[in-house]
Design a protein around this motif. Sequence first.
Motif, PDB file in Angstrom:
ATOM      1  N   ARG A 196      48.890  -4.421 -35.749  1.00 35.42           N
ATOM      2  CA  ARG A 196      50.071  -5.303 -35.660  1.00 35.42           C
ATOM      3  C   ARG A 196      49.841  -6.382 -34.602  1.00 35.42           C
ATOM      4  O   ARG A 196      49.215  -6.142 -33.582  1.00 35.42           O
ATOM      5  N   GLU A 197      50.353  -7.578 -34.857  1.00 35.60           N
ATOM      6  CA  GLU A 197      50.256  -8.647 -33.868  1.00 35.60           C
ATOM      7  C   GLU A 197      51.294  -8.481 -32.773  1.00 35.60           C
ATOM      8  O   GLU A 197      51.077  -8.918 -31.652  1.00 35.60           O
ATOM      9  N   THR A 198      52.421  -7.876 -33.117  1.00 34.17           N
ATOM     10  CA  THR A 198      53.482  -7.651 -32.145  1.00 34.17           C
ATOM     11  C   THR A 198      53.991  -6.222 -32.258  1.00 34.17           C
ATOM     12  O   THR A 198      53.927  -5.607 -33.327  1.00 34.17           O
ATOM     13  N   VAL A 199      54.505  -5.700 -31.150  1.00 35.41           N
ATOM     14  CA  VAL A 199      55.150  -4.386 -31.141  1.00 35.41           C
ATOM     15  C   VAL A 199      56.558  -4.566 -30.587  1.00 35.41           C
ATOM     16  O   VAL A 199      56.816  -5.476 -29.793  1.00 35.41           O
ATOM     17  N   ARG A 226      43.192  -5.438 -31.130  1.00 33.94           N
ATOM     18  CA  ARG A 226      43.488  -5.606 -32.554  1.00 33.94           C
ATOM     19  C   ARG A 226      42.705  -4.630 -33.420  1.00 33.94           C
ATOM     20  O   ARG A 226      43.131  -4.286 -34.507  1.00 33.94           O
ATOM     21  N   GLU A 230      45.063  -1.515 -32.818  1.00 34.81           N
ATOM     22  CA  GLU A 230      46.455  -1.741 -33.252  1.00 34.81           C
ATOM     23  C   GLU A 230      46.484  -2.984 -34.140  1.00 34.81           C
ATOM     24  O   GLU A 230      46.343  -4.094 -33.646  1.00 34.81           O
ATOM     25  N   ARG A 272      60.123  -7.571 -27.519  1.00 38.15           N
ATOM     26  CA  ARG A 272      59.013  -7.897 -28.408  1.00 38.15           C
ATOM     27  C   ARG A 272      57.814  -8.253 -27.548  1.00 38.15           C
ATOM     28  O   ARG A 272      57.890  -9.118 -26.682  1.00 38.15           O
TER      29      ARG A 272
END
Length: 82
Positions: free
Chosen positions: A52-55, A47, A50, A39
């Motif tokens: 999402r806050e996490t990939v 941001r 992308e 993670r």
Amino acid sequence: MAALDPLDLLHFFTAQFAAQTRRISAMSIAKRGRLYHLRRRVPRRYRGIEPRETVWISLHTDSETIAHGKADRASRRCSALL
């Protein structure tokens, strides 16, 4: 003394490396389904690209020991891209 199977040696050295990796870095590794994933937080400067806050990055293994070894390399490669 009996000769060790090459697979046993691989597991031994992978476990040793994973133990060192756990001490060095605080990476987030989780099992999703049957495979382990790394993670990673998306830096704020990306941001807009992308949302999402996490990939989640697949480590392509169902072994926690091997996942810790692969996570360090995957994290370094991901950092090099950012």
